[in-house]
Enzyme design. Structure first.
Site, mmCIF file in Angstrom:
data_model
loop_
_atom_site.group_PDB
_atom_site.id
_atom_site.type_symbol
_atom_site.label_atom_id
_atom_site.label_comp_id
_atom_site.label_asym_id
_atom_site.label_seq_id
_atom_site.Cartn_x
_atom_site.Cartn_y
_atom_site.Cartn_z
ATOM 1 N N GLY A 72 30.029 -26.055 -36.587
ATOM 2 C CA GLY A 72 28.705 -26.403 -36.067
ATOM 3 C C GLY A 72 28.529 -27.881 -35.793
ATOM 4 N N ILE A 73 27.263 -28.287 -35.796
ATOM 5 C CA ILE A 73 26.939 -29.693 -35.537
ATOM 6 C C ILE A 73 27.511 -30.570 -36.647
ATOM 7 C CG2 ILE A 73 25.023 -31.354 -35.398
ATOM 8 C CD1 ILE A 73 25.429 -29.597 -32.889
ATOM 9 N N ILE A 121 19.186 -40.128 -38.518
ATOM 10 C CA ILE A 121 20.143 -40.195 -37.407
ATOM 11 C C ILE A 121 20.010 -41.524 -36.657
ATOM 12 C CG2 ILE A 121 20.788 -39.141 -35.182
ATOM 13 C CD1 ILE A 121 20.054 -36.408 -36.390
ATOM 14 N N GLY A 158 14.152 -36.740 -33.332
ATOM 15 C CA GLY A 158 14.038 -35.462 -34.025
ATOM 16 C C GLY A 158 14.879 -34.384 -33.371
ATOM 17 N N ALA A 189 16.570 -40.901 -30.755
ATOM 18 C CA ALA A 189 16.751 -40.123 -31.995
ATOM 19 C C ALA A 189 15.375 -39.748 -32.518
ATOM 20 C CB ALA A 189 17.523 -40.959 -33.019
ATOM 21 N N HIS A 238 30.491 -47.405 -68.676
ATOM 22 C CA HIS A 238 30.422 -48.816 -68.302
ATOM 23 C C HIS A 238 31.811 -49.319 -67.914
ATOM 24 C CE1 HIS A 238 29.207 -53.017 -68.363
ATOM 25 N NE2 HIS A 238 30.318 -53.275 -69.029
ATOM 26 N N ALA A 244 22.676 -30.331 -43.982
ATOM 27 C CA ALA A 244 23.786 -29.385 -44.059
ATOM 28 C C ALA A 244 23.819 -28.660 -45.408
ATOM 29 C CB ALA A 244 25.092 -30.133 -43.838
ATOM 30 N N ARG A 301 29.576 -20.066 -30.513
ATOM 31 C CA ARG A 301 29.728 -20.274 -29.059
ATOM 32 C C ARG A 301 30.422 -21.580 -28.710
ATOM 33 N NH1 ARG A 301 23.400 -21.319 -27.421
ATOM 34 N NH2 ARG A 301 23.182 -23.319 -28.480
HETATM 35 C C1 LIG Z 1 24.197 -37.226 -35.788
HETATM 36 C C2 LIG Z 1 23.866 -36.331 -36.950
HETATM 37 C C3 LIG Z 1 24.189 -36.717 -38.231
HETATM 38 C C4 LIG Z 1 23.905 -35.882 -39.299
HETATM 39 N N1 LIG Z 1 24.229 -36.295 -40.558
HETATM 40 C C5 LIG Z 1 23.943 -35.495 -41.605
HETATM 41 C C6 LIG Z 1 24.303 -35.859 -42.926
HETATM 42 O O1 LIG Z 1 24.883 -36.927 -43.152
HETATM 43 N N2 LIG Z 1 24.003 -35.012 -43.940
HETATM 44 C C7 LIG Z 1 23.373 -33.819 -43.718
HETATM 45 O O2 LIG Z 1 23.121 -33.078 -44.670
HETATM 46 N N3 LIG Z 1 23.015 -33.442 -42.481
HETATM 47 C C8 LIG Z 1 23.294 -34.241 -41.425
HETATM 48 N N4 LIG Z 1 22.957 -33.831 -40.162
HETATM 49 C C9 LIG Z 1 22.282 -32.528 -39.995
HETATM 50 C C10 LIG Z 1 23.283 -31.386 -40.072
HETATM 51 O O3 LIG Z 1 24.261 -31.550 -39.076
HETATM 52 C C11 LIG Z 1 22.571 -30.077 -39.918
HETATM 53 O O4 LIG Z 1 21.544 -29.978 -40.882
HETATM 54 C C12 LIG Z 1 23.514 -28.894 -40.101
HETATM 55 O O5 LIG Z 1 24.553 -28.940 -39.168
HETATM 56 C C13 LIG Z 1 22.744 -27.584 -39.972
HETATM 57 O O6 LIG Z 1 23.621 -26.528 -40.129
HETATM 58 P P1 LIG Z 1 23.344 -25.118 -39.418
HETATM 59 O O7 LIG Z 1 24.459 -24.230 -39.844
HETATM 60 O O8 LIG Z 1 21.964 -24.700 -39.665
HETATM 61 O O9 LIG Z 1 23.434 -25.407 -37.867
HETATM 62 P P2 LIG Z 1 24.517 -26.084 -36.924
HETATM 63 O O10 LIG Z 1 25.426 -26.974 -37.654
HETATM 64 O O11 LIG Z 1 23.740 -26.644 -35.793
HETATM 65 O O12 LIG Z 1 25.371 -24.849 -36.427
HETATM 66 C C14 LIG Z 1 24.823 -23.853 -35.622
HETATM 67 C C15 LIG Z 1 25.926 -23.258 -34.775
HETATM 68 O O13 LIG Z 1 25.427 -22.114 -34.104
HETATM 69 C C16 LIG Z 1 26.021 -22.056 -32.830
HETATM 70 N N5 LIG Z 1 25.173 -21.234 -31.966
HETATM 71 C C17 LIG Z 1 23.907 -21.501 -31.532
HETATM 72 N N6 LIG Z 1 23.446 -20.472 -30.803
HETATM 73 C C18 LIG Z 1 24.435 -19.560 -30.758
HETATM 74 C C19 LIG Z 1 24.552 -18.281 -30.137
HETATM 75 N N7 LIG Z 1 23.560 -17.751 -29.440
HETATM 76 N N8 LIG Z 1 25.704 -17.614 -30.297
HETATM 77 C C20 LIG Z 1 26.739 -18.139 -31.007
HETATM 78 N N9 LIG Z 1 26.673 -19.335 -31.607
HETATM 79 C C21 LIG Z 1 25.535 -20.035 -31.493
HETATM 80 C C22 LIG Z 1 26.097 -23.508 -32.400
HETATM 81 O O14 LIG Z 1 27.084 -23.683 -31.395
HETATM 82 C C23 LIG Z 1 26.434 -24.203 -33.701
HETATM 83 O O15 LIG Z 1 27.817 -24.389 -33.843
HETATM 84 C C24 LIG Z 1 23.253 -34.640 -39.072
HETATM 85 C C25 LIG Z 1 22.933 -34.243 -37.772
HETATM 86 C C26 LIG Z 1 23.244 -35.071 -36.725
HETATM 87 C C27 LIG Z 1 22.897 -34.614 -35.341
#
Ligand SMILES: Cc1cc2nc3c(=O)[nH]c(=O)nc-3n(C[C@H](O)[C@H](O)[C@H](O)COP(=O)(O)OP(=O)(O)OC[C@H]3O[C@@H](n4cnc5c(N)ncnc54)[C@H](O)[C@@H]3O)c2cc1C
Length: 464
Positions: free
Chosen positions: A41-42, A184, A270, A268, A443, A318, A36
């Site tokens: 993603g994030i 975070i 959670g 930050a 080393h 991630a 969407r």
């Molecule tokens: C500031 C920050 C820093 C981070 N740094 C790290 C890091 O260094 N290392 C690490 O491992 N993790 C990090 N993370 C965590 C990491 O971003 C997440 O664990 C990871 O993105 C999770 O992946 P995901 O695919 O589960 O979800 P997401 O990446 O959140 O993706 C989910 C996607 O689903 C989409 N979506 C939601 N609902 C719908 C719907 N109904 N229809 C269509 N699309 C939809 C969203 O738009 C989104 O794009 C960080 C997070 C933040 C916020």
């Protein structure tokens, strides 16, 4: 199959969803992935990657300020916040475009729209062009998570920021309060503190980076304080009074309540899973607080419906999301699936100094009933670390005394987020102290400290 029927429909194109979609397509399945907002993603757009781009700018700035230590000179060192943010957004954009290319290459049908489960095997997608229904033999919910908002501490985008605003600041905070010292919070604290913000971090638990081994958080805290950060532990932010250009924070600790004034607050505290409006309850998918309940194969209990990544609960990382994506894709393609081993997933925090760990902390190992052997090695004893000008750090290893199993490894210092992978492989291969001691480390590398820490657990360290 009609155009709208797929072997697999994935909702969400974060590192969970897009990886699942690509792996399933590689295995010959017809796949649709619905997103969407942003492909990637994030993680790629508002999390892992853009934060690391910001932190890299801060790191280079810090090194420039230390030029003299290296026999170099650099004058009029400064920064342009807009340019730093522009670089970070550019990196995110590049990654996002990469996913588009990967979907094309792997013939994943990519649909931009909002998805909702609509009964058994059906997904309704709202796009700019209208609504369409897809049929999926299997469905993966990979909708991720968003910032948790506590009453009174909600982000307003002006004075109080959540991670999205903190990634695209319109001004440099002068006096910054960061609420929460998880990965975070501490990464943003590190970024802004390095660039000169007067930074205070408030943590409700008894120490910063509370999930890390106590020795590591104690060491990291000392470094943060040395860099000028103020750390308030066992402290709660009860209230934020917002007025033009300032926020008065009401801070409560064991001694009572005090107030402090800030110009910017980063909340930050959670994250919460994106479980709303998906039709989960109607389908019988169980949700516990804000996360979908799954078994170790990411099955929800509803036939053909899986949940992976952040929406399926901790650890919110991630690489955990991606691993689950691959596992479910292989499962639905009829291959043998390998459930994730939670204690073999490393956590990395890219603050300064960096922190990385895998497996059990010393305290958790003892709580679990293990008699442990613990090794520690300080960066100061490593030639490469000293040569790099990075002599502040610690590597700690925890072994099961009875079997020699590496139960956990914990590091703080430069480059540890790259090094931790050595121990992750060790844990994956169920390595013992004997294998690690017999391994020849090159080393001069900082990885030699990983060897020395193991040797120390058995009284055999050479360089301390
Ligand atoms: C500031 C920050 C820093 C981070 N740094 C790290 C890091 O260094 N290392 C690490 O491992 N993790 C990090 N993370 C965590 C990491 O971003 C997440 O664990 C990871 O993105 C999770 O992946 P995901 O695919 O589960 O979800 P997401 O990446 O959140 O993706 C989910 C996607 O689903 C989409 N979506 C939601 N609902 C719908 C719907 N109904 N229809 C269509 N699309 C939809 C969203 O738009 C989104 O794009 C960080 C997070 C933040 C916020």
């Amino acid at each position: 199959m009609s155009d709208k029927s797929f072997d697999l429909v994935v909702i969400g194109a974060g590192p969970g969803g897009y990886v699942a979609a690509i792996r399933a397509a590689q295995l010959g399945l017809s796949v649709a992935c619905i997103e969407r907002e942003n492909l990637g993603g994030i993680c790629l757009n508002w999390g892992c990657i853009p934060t690391k781009a910001l932190l890299r700018s801060a790191e280079v700035f810090h090194q420039m300020e230390r030029a003299k230590d290296y026999g170099l000179s650099a004058e009029k060192i400064g920064f342009d916040l807009d340019a730093i943010v522009k670089r970070s957004r550019g990196v995110a954009k590049q990654m996002n475009a990469g996913i588009k290319g990967l979907f094309k290459k792997n013939k994943v049908t990519s649909i931009m729209g909002e998805a909702k489960l609509a009964g058994s095997g059906k997904v309704i997608v709202k796009t700019d062009a209208g609504e369409e229904t897809l049929v999926g033999k299997n469905i993966i919910v990979a909708t991720g998570a968003r910032a948790r908002e506590l009453p009174g501490l909600e982000a307003d985008g002006d004075l109080v920021w959540a991670y999205r605003q903190a990634l695209v600041p319109t001004r440099m905070p002068k006096k910054l309060l960061v609420i929460g010292s998880g990965a975070i919070g501490i990464e943003f604290a590190s970024f802004y503190n390095t660039l000169g913000a007067d930074t205070t971090v408030v943590e409700v638990m008894d120490r910063v980076l509370p999930v890390e081994d106590k020795d590591i958080s104690t060491f990291a805290k000392k470094q943060f304080v040395k860099q000028g950060m103020k750390i308030l532990e066992k402290t709660t932010v009860k209230k934020l009074d917002r007025s033009a250009g300032k926020v008065v924070a009401h801070l409560e600790d064991a001694k009572g309540t005090t107030t402090q004034e800030f110009d910017t607050v980063i909340s930050a505290v959670g994250i919460v899973g994106n479980v709303e409006g998906l039709g989960l309850e109607e389908l019988g998918v169980k949700v516990d607080r804000t996360h979908i309940v799954t078994d170790e194969y990411c099955r929800t209990g509803v036939e053909g419906v899986f949940a992976i990544g952040d929406v399926a609960g901790a650890p919110w990382l991630a690489h955990k999301a991606s691993h689950e994506g691959v596992m479910v894709a292989e499962l639905v393609a009829g291959l043998k699936a390998h459930p994730i081993k939670p204690n073999s997933i490393a956590g990395c925090t890219y603050c300064h100094p960096q922190v990385a760990s895998v497996g059990l902390t010393e305290a958790k190992a003892k709580e679990a009933g293990y008699k442990v052997k613990v090794g520690k090695f300080p960066f100061i004893g490593n030639g490469k670390a000293v040569a790099m000008g990075e002599a502040e750090g610690l590597v700690k290893t925890v072994f099961d005394e009875a079997t020699g199993e590496l139960l956990g490894a914990h590091m703080v210092g430069a480059e540890v987020t790259e090094m931790i992978q050595g121990y992750v492989i060790g844990r994956q291969l169920e390595t013992t102290e004997e294998d690690l001691m017999q391994t020849v480390f090159p080393h001069p590398t900082m990885s030699e400290m990983m060897h020395e820490s193991v040797l120390d657990a058995y009284g055999r360290a050479i360089h301390i």
